[in-house]
Design a protein around this motif. Structure first.
Motif, mmCIF file in Angstrom:
data_model
loop_
_atom_site.group_PDB
_atom_site.id
_atom_site.type_symbol
_atom_site.label_atom_id
_atom_site.label_comp_id
_atom_site.label_asym_id
_atom_site.label_seq_id
_atom_site.Cartn_x
_atom_site.Cartn_y
_atom_site.Cartn_z
ATOM 1 N N TRP A 85 1.585 8.776 6.576
ATOM 2 C CA TRP A 85 2.525 7.783 5.320
ATOM 3 C C TRP A 85 2.900 9.320 4.213
ATOM 4 O O TRP A 85 1.857 9.139 3.940
ATOM 5 C CB TRP A 85 3.180 7.000 5.535
ATOM 6 C CG TRP A 85 3.962 6.578 5.029
ATOM 7 C CD1 TRP A 85 3.885 5.824 3.269
ATOM 8 C CD2 TRP A 85 5.161 6.719 4.479
ATOM 9 N NE1 TRP A 85 4.775 5.803 2.616
ATOM 10 C CE2 TRP A 85 6.306 6.640 3.584
ATOM 11 C CE3 TRP A 85 5.994 6.672 5.589
ATOM 12 C CZ2 TRP A 85 7.522 5.683 3.543
ATOM 13 C CZ3 TRP A 85 7.854 6.810 5.890
ATOM 14 C CH2 TRP A 85 8.363 5.911 4.884
ATOM 15 N N GLN A 137 2.780 7.224 -2.681
ATOM 16 C CA GLN A 137 3.597 8.369 -1.667
ATOM 17 C C GLN A 137 5.035 7.790 -1.518
ATOM 18 O O GLN A 137 5.755 8.607 -0.755
ATOM 19 C CB GLN A 137 2.811 8.124 -0.176
ATOM 20 C CG GLN A 137 1.754 8.409 -0.319
ATOM 21 C CD GLN A 137 -0.083 7.346 -1.160
ATOM 22 O OE1 GLN A 137 0.405 6.424 -1.407
ATOM 23 N NE2 GLN A 137 -1.321 8.042 -0.692
ATOM 24 N N THR A 138 4.836 6.869 -0.875
ATOM 25 C CA THR A 138 6.490 6.276 -0.393
ATOM 26 C C THR A 138 7.922 6.061 -1.401
ATOM 27 O O THR A 138 8.727 7.280 -1.573
ATOM 28 C CB THR A 138 6.290 4.616 -0.790
ATOM 29 O OG1 THR A 138 5.481 3.886 0.168
ATOM 30 C CG2 THR A 138 8.432 4.313 -0.316
ATOM 31 N N SER A 144 0.746 -0.886 0.186
ATOM 32 C CA SER A 144 -0.033 0.346 0.024
ATOM 33 C C SER A 144 1.133 1.297 0.219
ATOM 34 O O SER A 144 2.236 1.394 0.501
ATOM 35 C CB SER A 144 -0.959 0.257 1.089
ATOM 36 O OG SER A 144 -0.230 0.403 2.477
ATOM 37 N N HIS A 145 0.283 2.527 -0.182
ATOM 38 C CA HIS A 145 1.411 3.760 -0.027
ATOM 39 C C HIS A 145 2.565 3.839 -1.381
ATOM 40 O O HIS A 145 2.925 4.758 -1.005
ATOM 41 C CB HIS A 145 1.719 3.762 1.018
ATOM 42 C CG HIS A 145 0.414 4.125 2.143
ATOM 43 N ND1 HIS A 145 -0.263 3.100 2.393
ATOM 44 C CD2 HIS A 145 -0.429 5.179 2.328
ATOM 45 C CE1 HIS A 145 -1.493 3.263 3.540
ATOM 46 N NE2 HIS A 145 -1.169 4.806 3.227
#
Length: 204
Positions: A159, A74-75, A70-71
């Motif tokens: 995050w 964003q990472t 997930s994310h």
């Protein structure tokens, strides 16, 4: 961020070239003209290296606990941010870190990268402007992870907001420290030079 770092990288490259020129005024002018001809090639190489480094940083984040399934956008954006801050300016000015090149320029680039970012041996103010922000960005991102572990459930704990903000803050603070250190050393050198000149006048 792309435009800002592109401008900053160009300014740093000009500064780095000024410190790298040696010899007579004519030789400096010729060397600077030769460096200006390679500017577009160096810019393409710097952007390519920055994007390649962003994937390496992304893998690093995942190995050290970033969400794997997930994310992902964003990472990656956090990895791209760090690459823009710490990879683009030195690569554009010094050149990419060549691991396998055997020519003299590749060897010089490799030794320069090792001296600056492994041994932290700084010789000029422009080198300090490369090293200090790199350290500040990495430390800021690392410290920014700490609030994520707190169970406060605040929106700013999502995050990767805190690592991103802390990385930018670390970059700015370290850049100011580099400017302060370089200015202090320059003033100290000027003071010592003036004292030596006064001693020479008195002795003569």
């Amino acid at each position: 961020m792309f435009l800002l770092q592109g401008w900053w990288g160009g300014w740093m490259k000009d500064w780095f070239i000024e410190y790298s020129l040696h010899g007579s005024d004519e030789q400096k002018r010729l060397d600077k003209a030769a460096a200006d001809k390679e500017r577009s090639t160096n810019l393409k190489t710097a952007w390519g290296t920055t994007f390649a480094a962003s994937f390496a940083v992304y893998v690093f984040f995942v190995l050290f606990g970033a969400p794997l399934t997930s994310h992902m956008p964003q990472t990656y954006l956090l990895a791209l941010l760090l690459s823009l801050l710490i990879v683009f300016p030195p690569v554009y000015s010094i050149g990419p870190l060549a691991f396998f090149g055997n020519d003299s320029q590749a060897l010089v680039n490799r030794l320069t990268w090792v001296r600056l970012f492994a041994e932290f041996r700084i010789h000029t103010p422009v080198e300090r402007a490369f090293v200090y922000p790199t350290i500040g960005t990495v430390l800021g991102c690392w410290v920014g992870v700490i609030p994520l572990a707190l169970d406060w459930d605040r929106p700013w704990q999502a995050w990767p907001l805190m690592p991103a903000y802390a990385a930018i803050l670390g970059y700015v603070i370290a850049s100011l420290l580099a400017l302060t250190a370089s200015t202090t050393m320059h003033l100290a050198d000027e003071h010592i030079r003036s004292l030596n000149q006064q001693r020479e006048k008195k002795s003569s």
